[in-house]
Design a protein around this motif. Structure first.
Motif, PDB file in Angstrom:
ATOM      1  N   VAL A 123     116.825   2.373  20.243  1.00  0.00           N
ATOM      2  CA  VAL A 123     115.340   1.677  20.070  1.00  0.00           C
ATOM      3  C   VAL A 123     114.449   2.384  20.802  1.00  0.00           C
ATOM      4  N   SER A 124     113.198   2.417  19.725  1.00  0.00           N
ATOM      5  CA  SER A 124     112.129   3.231  20.221  1.00  0.00           C
ATOM      6  C   SER A 124     111.638   3.139  21.550  1.00  0.00           C
ATOM      7  N   GLU A 125     111.116   4.021  22.139  1.00  0.00           N
ATOM      8  CA  GLU A 125     110.349   3.731  23.495  1.00  0.00           C
ATOM      9  C   GLU A 125     109.374   2.736  23.654  1.00  0.00           C
ATOM     10  N   GLU A 126     108.344   2.713  22.465  1.00  0.00           N
ATOM     11  CA  GLU A 126     107.625   1.577  22.277  1.00  0.00           C
ATOM     12  C   GLU A 126     108.048   0.294  22.467  1.00  0.00           C
ATOM     13  N   TRP A 127     109.034  -0.077  21.755  1.00  0.00           N
ATOM     14  CA  TRP A 127     109.638  -1.467  21.712  1.00  0.00           C
ATOM     15  C   TRP A 127     110.296  -1.674  22.940  1.00  0.00           C
ATOM     16  N   ARG A 128     110.772  -0.685  23.589  1.00  0.00           N
ATOM     17  CA  ARG A 128     111.535  -0.939  24.901  1.00  0.00           C
ATOM     18  C   ARG A 128     110.457  -1.138  25.995  1.00  0.00           C
ATOM     19  N   GLN A 129     109.199  -0.585  25.805  1.00  0.00           N
ATOM     20  CA  GLN A 129     108.180  -0.846  26.817  1.00  0.00           C
ATOM     21  C   GLN A 129     107.471  -2.207  26.388  1.00  0.00           C
ATOM     22  N   ASN A 130     107.613  -2.569  25.263  1.00  0.00           N
ATOM     23  CA  ASN A 130     107.216  -3.996  24.766  1.00  0.00           C
ATOM     24  C   ASN A 130     108.237  -5.021  25.627  1.00  0.00           C
ATOM     25  N   MET A 131     109.419  -4.843  25.428  1.00  0.00           N
ATOM     26  CA  MET A 131     110.321  -5.683  25.995  1.00  0.00           C
ATOM     27  C   MET A 131     110.105  -5.738  27.758  1.00  0.00           C
ATOM     28  N   PHE A 132     109.940  -4.589  28.199  1.00  0.00           N
ATOM     29  CA  PHE A 132     109.799  -4.373  29.742  1.00  0.00           C
ATOM     30  C   PHE A 132     108.596  -5.053  30.081  1.00  0.00           C
ATOM     31  N   ASP A 133     107.511  -4.875  29.465  1.00  0.00           N
ATOM     32  CA  ASP A 133     106.163  -5.577  29.764  1.00  0.00           C
ATOM     33  C   ASP A 133     106.395  -7.071  29.686  1.00  0.00           C
ATOM     34  N   GLU A 134     106.951  -7.605  28.899  1.00  0.00           N
ATOM     35  CA  GLU A 134     106.891  -8.947  28.675  1.00  0.00           C
ATOM     36  C   GLU A 134     108.102  -9.868  29.644  1.00  0.00           C
ATOM     37  N   THR A 135     109.177  -8.955  29.973  1.00  0.00           N
ATOM     38  CA  THR A 135     109.979  -9.449  30.921  1.00  0.00           C
ATOM     39  C   THR A 135     109.436  -9.545  32.185  1.00  0.00           C
ATOM     40  N   LYS A 136     108.639  -8.526  32.585  1.00  0.00           N
ATOM     41  CA  LYS A 136     107.840  -8.384  33.842  1.00  0.00           C
ATOM     42  C   LYS A 136     106.731  -9.646  33.916  1.00  0.00           C
ATOM     43  N   ARG A 137     105.826  -9.816  32.497  1.00  0.00           N
ATOM     44  CA  ARG A 137     104.947 -10.755  32.844  1.00  0.00           C
ATOM     45  C   ARG A 137     105.591 -12.248  33.039  1.00  0.00           C
ATOM     46  N   HIS A 138     106.620 -12.516  32.288  1.00  0.00           N
ATOM     47  CA  HIS A 138     107.323 -13.578  32.522  1.00  0.00           C
ATOM     48  C   HIS A 138     108.060 -14.003  33.714  1.00  0.00           C
ATOM     49  N   PHE A 139     108.430 -12.835  34.214  1.00  0.00           N
ATOM     50  CA  PHE A 139     109.331 -13.028  35.459  1.00  0.00           C
ATOM     51  C   PHE A 139     108.356 -13.241  36.707  1.00  0.00           C
ATOM     52  N   ALA A 140     107.004 -12.673  36.579  1.00  0.00           N
ATOM     53  CA  ALA A 140     106.276 -13.016  37.686  1.00  0.00           C
ATOM     54  C   ALA A 140     105.631 -14.314  37.520  1.00  0.00           C
ATOM     55  N   GLN A 141     105.282 -14.712  36.407  1.00  0.00           N
ATOM     56  CA  GLN A 141     104.473 -15.907  35.987  1.00  0.00           C
ATOM     57  C   GLN A 141     105.547 -17.048  36.301  1.00  0.00           C
ATOM     58  N   GLU A 142     106.595 -16.826  36.219  1.00  0.00           N
ATOM     59  CA  GLU A 142     107.663 -18.011  36.566  1.00  0.00           C
ATOM     60  C   GLU A 142     108.553 -17.840  37.637  1.00  0.00           C
ATOM     61  N   TYR A 143     108.154 -16.898  38.660  1.00  0.00           N
ATOM     62  CA  TYR A 143     109.088 -16.738  39.736  1.00  0.00           C
ATOM     63  C   TYR A 143     110.518 -16.612  39.243  1.00  0.00           C
ATOM     64  N   GLY A 144     110.712 -16.141  38.369  1.00  0.00           N
ATOM     65  CA  GLY A 144     112.263 -15.632  37.773  1.00  0.00           C
ATOM     66  C   GLY A 144     112.904 -16.661  36.946  1.00  0.00           C
ATOM     67  N   VAL A 145     112.368 -17.667  36.930  1.00  0.00           N
ATOM     68  CA  VAL A 145     112.728 -18.819  36.114  1.00  0.00           C
ATOM     69  C   VAL A 145     112.771 -18.524  34.845  1.00  0.00           C
ATOM     70  N   ALA A 146     113.877 -18.644  33.918  1.00  0.00           N
ATOM     71  CA  ALA A 146     113.933 -18.404  32.576  1.00  0.00           C
ATOM     72  C   ALA A 146     113.345 -19.622  31.518  1.00  0.00           C
ATOM     73  N   ASN A 147     111.943 -19.790  31.528  1.00  0.00           N
ATOM     74  CA  ASN A 147     111.291 -20.740  30.979  1.00  0.00           C
ATOM     75  C   ASN A 147     111.308 -20.629  29.428  1.00  0.00           C
ATOM     76  N   GLY A 148     111.939 -21.027  28.657  1.00  0.00           N
ATOM     77  CA  GLY A 148     111.761 -20.927  27.330  1.00  0.00           C
ATOM     78  C   GLY A 148     110.578 -21.361  26.550  1.00  0.00           C
ATOM     79  N   ASP A 149     109.637 -22.361  27.239  1.00  0.00           N
ATOM     80  CA  ASP A 149     108.455 -22.759  26.898  1.00  0.00           C
ATOM     81  C   ASP A 149     107.518 -21.815  27.220  1.00  0.00           C
ATOM     82  N   THR A 150     107.519 -20.699  27.954  1.00  0.00           N
ATOM     83  CA  THR A 150     106.367 -19.639  28.173  1.00  0.00           C
ATOM     84  C   THR A 150     106.715 -18.464  27.649  1.00  0.00           C
ATOM     85  N   THR A 151     107.854 -18.200  27.608  1.00  0.00           N
ATOM     86  CA  THR A 151     108.353 -16.779  27.292  1.00  0.00           C
ATOM     87  C   THR A 151     107.855 -16.274  25.875  1.00  0.00           C
TER      88      THR A 151
END
Length: 236
Positions: A123-151
């Motif tokens: 998988v290209s580095e571009e899309w690994r980075q995109n997934m990393f950034d979104e996972t980080k954003r969501h983890f910070a916003q929800e304090y680790g909760v896997a909230n399906g409404d905001t991811t």
């Protein structure tokens, strides 16, 4: 005793389909005229389909016919109608590939095993980075909760799928999901290292996540045997 399958009733009440006034007394609209599936290639049936704007020589149409024919077993008699066929054709692309809920082809698991679908590919580095950034954003916003409404993970997956050839989408999506799982675990571990008493859902200093390196995570991952013959990505 023969079994008669009539698909038409599934589509008559769908939103956006017109119904004639005084339906009980008037002649049914042409789009809902029933056609015996075994007679679908006859002149009369083909004329009805073409009049309804259906390209009977196209791969979308052929995919629907194959699906309908496969569902008729044991000498059963099945009926369809032009509107039913048009509705089902919208579930396939112009090449006859089934579309998923996001309108992406190549994600159909029909006739595929989990071992075939769950294989690691590049998988290209571009899309690994995109997934990393979104996972980080969501983890910070929800304090680790896997909230399906905001991811926004679905948007990342869909964007990735549309960026690669159709034959790579199924395995690539599995692989990107494996990276996502490891990124999330790394963020969890980082917060716990700073505060061993922290629990998911409790606030924390989100700057802790800035210490997590995607490159370091990626370099630590190796292939491992997964369930059902598939392949996972795990840390060394």
């Amino acid at each position: 005793m023969r079994i008669v399958n009539d698909y038409s009733f599934l589509f008559k009440n769908m939103p956006g389909t017109a119904k004639p006034k005084n339906a009980a007394k008037s002649k049914p609209l042409n789009l809902f005229n029933q056609i015996k599936l075994s007679d679908i290639n006859g002149k009369s049936a083909q004329e009805q389909l073409k009049a309804a704007g259906i390209d009977t020589g196209g791969k979308q149409y052929q995919a629907v016919m194959n699906m309908m024919s496969a569902s008729v077993k044991g000498g059963a008699v099945a009926y369809t109608n032009p509107q039913a066929i048009k509705n089902l054709m919208s579930s396939f692309d112009k090449d006859g590939n089934r579309l998923n809920a996001m309108g992406v082809a190549g994600m159909d698991m029909t006739n595929k095993t989990l071992a075939e679908a769950h294989q690691i590919i590049d998988v290209s580095e571009e899309w690994r980075q995109n997934m990393f950034d979104e996972t980080k954003r969501h983890f910070a916003q929800e304090y680790g909760v896997a909230n399906g409404d905001t991811t926004r993970r679905s948007e990342v997956f869909t964007g990735y799928q549309l960026s690669v050839p159709i034959e790579k989408r199924l395995n690539g999506t599995w692989t990107l999901g494996q990276y996502e799982r490891n990124y999330r675990q790394a963020f969890y571990d980082a917060v716990k290292a700073e505060n061993p008493k922290w629990q998911i859902g409790n606030p924390f200093d989100t700057s802790i996540l800035d210490k997590v390196s995607r490159t370091d995570i990626d370099n630590s991952l190796v292939k491992a045997k997964g369930l059902y013959g598939g392949t996972d990505l795990v840390r060394k």
